[in-house]
Write a protein that holds these residues in place. Structure first.
Motif, PDB file in Angstrom:
ATOM      1  N   ASP A 189     -10.943  -5.567   1.143  1.00  0.00           N
ATOM      2  CA  ASP A 189     -10.187  -4.748   0.651  1.00  0.00           C
ATOM      3  C   ASP A 189      -8.916  -5.005   0.091  1.00  0.00           C
ATOM      4  O   ASP A 189      -8.468  -4.538  -0.998  1.00  0.00           O
ATOM      5  N   MET A 202     -11.765   1.127  -1.002  1.00  0.00           N
ATOM      6  CA  MET A 202     -11.426   0.270   0.095  1.00  0.00           C
ATOM      7  C   MET A 202     -11.683   1.089   1.539  1.00  0.00           C
ATOM      8  O   MET A 202     -10.711   1.614   2.156  1.00  0.00           O
ATOM      9  N   VAL A 230      -5.147   6.080  -3.290  1.00  0.00           N
ATOM     10  CA  VAL A 230      -5.366   4.559  -3.558  1.00  0.00           C
ATOM     11  C   VAL A 230      -6.615   3.893  -2.765  1.00  0.00           C
ATOM     12  O   VAL A 230      -7.490   3.482  -3.502  1.00  0.00           O
ATOM     13  N   PHE A 231      -6.989   4.135  -1.580  1.00  0.00           N
ATOM     14  CA  PHE A 231      -7.955   3.486  -0.804  1.00  0.00           C
ATOM     15  C   PHE A 231      -9.286   4.099  -1.262  1.00  0.00           C
ATOM     16  O   PHE A 231     -10.125   3.286  -1.522  1.00  0.00           O
ATOM     17  N   PHE A 254      -7.587  -4.795  -3.796  1.00  0.00           N
ATOM     18  CA  PHE A 254      -6.474  -4.264  -4.121  1.00  0.00           C
ATOM     19  C   PHE A 254      -5.584  -4.947  -5.262  1.00  0.00           C
ATOM     20  O   PHE A 254      -5.077  -4.514  -6.291  1.00  0.00           O
ATOM     21  N   TYR A 255      -5.496  -6.143  -4.778  1.00  0.00           N
ATOM     22  CA  TYR A 255      -4.713  -7.079  -5.842  1.00  0.00           C
ATOM     23  C   TYR A 255      -5.458  -7.395  -7.163  1.00  0.00           C
ATOM     24  O   TYR A 255      -4.868  -7.544  -8.054  1.00  0.00           O
ATOM     25  N   CYS A 266      -7.234  -5.110  -8.563  1.00  0.00           N
ATOM     26  CA  CYS A 266      -7.056  -4.202  -9.451  1.00  0.00           C
ATOM     27  C   CYS A 266      -5.892  -4.205 -10.200  1.00  0.00           C
ATOM     28  O   CYS A 266      -5.576  -4.097 -11.531  1.00  0.00           O
ATOM     29  N   TYR A 322       0.988  -1.248  -0.253  1.00  0.00           N
ATOM     30  CA  TYR A 322       0.066   0.047  -0.027  1.00  0.00           C
ATOM     31  C   TYR A 322       0.819   1.280   0.102  1.00  0.00           C
ATOM     32  O   TYR A 322       0.581   2.298  -0.647  1.00  0.00           O
ATOM     33  N   LEU A 376     -10.503   3.222  -5.037  1.00  0.00           N
ATOM     34  CA  LEU A 376     -10.595   1.714  -5.159  1.00  0.00           C
ATOM     35  C   LEU A 376     -11.931   1.413  -4.373  1.00  0.00           C
ATOM     36  O   LEU A 376     -12.198   0.348  -4.130  1.00  0.00           O
ATOM     37  N   THR A 431      -9.632   0.294   5.007  1.00  0.00           N
ATOM     38  CA  THR A 431      -8.335   0.287   5.110  1.00  0.00           C
ATOM     39  C   THR A 431      -7.768   1.606   5.366  1.00  0.00           C
ATOM     40  O   THR A 431      -8.149   2.489   4.680  1.00  0.00           O
TER      41      THR A 431
END
Length: 376
Positions: A257, A191, A185-186, A261-262, A264, A70, A189, A194
């Motif tokens: 979450d 997430m 990022v979070f 991420f993975y 994506c 991350y 996406l 997170t």
């Protein structure tokens, strides 16, 4: 009773997942799996700690070193925007990092991301009371001397990785790494559970960790990180540590979450209409940049991408069936997340039980193999 193999694939995976908790490998766990862009499993079992209520897919957990990708992805985001380059010397962006003309001054962004910077360990590692003070941590990174010439080999930077990456993000991106990750990022996406460090909320909403000591068996001397599982659990159950921004260790989140991420990245940097990174940047970030027979910290073979590990050694936690293109990261004796570009499968397995790395590897590989047999 019907055998495991009489069931449909998701049910077979669920049985393995629930058996791990029932046999005492941990008190509770989450498992999330994406097949391409589809979330096909989002499971929870057991309790939030040794004496707690039933866990749920929404219960946050301390992610340990699964935080590293991350933080690293923030640097990839900045590289893609032309703010820095992988082969820039770190001191170009952080002058206090090293004196001109020294061995340390040759360390590059690429070296930091691939655990080749020559700074795998320092006094800060053994002084967790200092982890809560970012300025102190940065000063500690500036004071470190290299233990090997940057780029000459690889040694896992268990704690220093996060402060090195985080300070580069702060200086180049203009935000603390936790804020940068949240914004770039979070949130994009979705997430939603997170963060790097626990910024707000009740710390009791995060699953309680428990340490499990190894059983009677042989163990290679010098392999893995040292320290008691019970001591690690007690340290990371402390509110001050959970709230600290330690970009190598104090991520807080869920398996759902992490699998997202993975997924994506496996899908070339895009998911559900959100593009996180370009396909070319994902390829660079997840390709092998260091391949060593004996990692200077872990004492085992390791293959490092930029902020990720790559499958391809007997010490992986991505399944015995994993192709070498699989990338991911594990977290101290308890967690693993990975993506497999060959099959399009992404998985996150998050538990609240810290085990010796060998036992954790057995647990993580068994879970990964069950997932691959069902969906790959």
């Amino acid at each position: 009773m019907a055998s495991t193999f009489d069931a449909d694939p998701p049910t077979r995976v669920r049985r393995v997942f629930e058996r791990h908790a029932a046999t005492g490998l941990h008190h509770g766990a989450q498992l999330a799996v994406y097949d391409g862009t589809d979330l096909v499993l989002d499971l929870a079992t057991g309790t939030v700690g040794p004496d707690g209520p039933e866990t749920t897919p929404d219960r946050r957990h301390v992610l340990f070193s699964c935080t590293k990708p991350y933080a690293g992805i923030c640097l990839h985001h900045l590289v893609e925007r032309g703010r820095l380059a992988y082969d820039d010397p770190v001191r170009d962006h952080w002058p206090g990092f090293a004196d001109p003309g020294t061995e340390k001054a040759t360390a590059t962004v690429r070296h930091v991301l691939s655990h080749q910077a020559g700074l795998p360990y320092g006094p800060l590692d053994d002084d967790p009371d200092r982890w809560t003070d970012w300025a102190d941590a940065v000063a500690a990174m500036e004071a470190l001397d290299t233990r090997f010439r940057p780029g000459s080999t690889a040694a896992y930077h268990a704690l220093t990785y996060g402060f090195l990456v985080g300070e580069l993000v702060r200086r180049v991106g203009g935000q603390p790494v936790d804020a940068y990750a949240r914004e770039h990022v979070f949130e994009p996406l979705s997430m939603v559970d997170t963060s790097i460090g626990l910024p707000d909320g009740d710390p009791d909403d995060v699953a309680t960790l428990a340490g499990f000591e190894p059983g009677e068996r042989c163990r290679d001397v010098g392999v893995g990180l040292e320290g008691s599982a019970a001591e690690a659990a007690a340290l990371f159950n402390r509110e001050s540590i959970r709230r600290a921004v330690v970009p190598a260790a104090t991520g807080v989140g869920t398996a759902r979450d992490m699998a997202r991420f993975y997924a994506c990245l496996v899908n070339g940097g895009t998911l559900d209409g959100t593009r996180l990174l370009s396909t070319d940047t994902v390829e660079t970030a997840t390709s092998v940049h260091a391949d060593v027979e004996t990692d200077g910290t872990m004492g085992v073979p390791r293959r490092y991408a930029l902020g990720f590990e790559r499958a391809g050694t007997a010490w992986d936690k991505y399944g015995t069936l994993a192709p070498g293109t699989t990338f991911g990261h594990g977290g101290l004796g308890s967690i693993v997340g990975w993506g497999d570009p060959d099959s399009g499968v992404a998985m996150a397995y998050v538990t609240n039980g810290i085990r010796d790395e060998v036992e954790h590897g057995q647990r993580a590989n068994a879970m990964a193999d069950a997932v691959r047999r069902a969906f790959a």
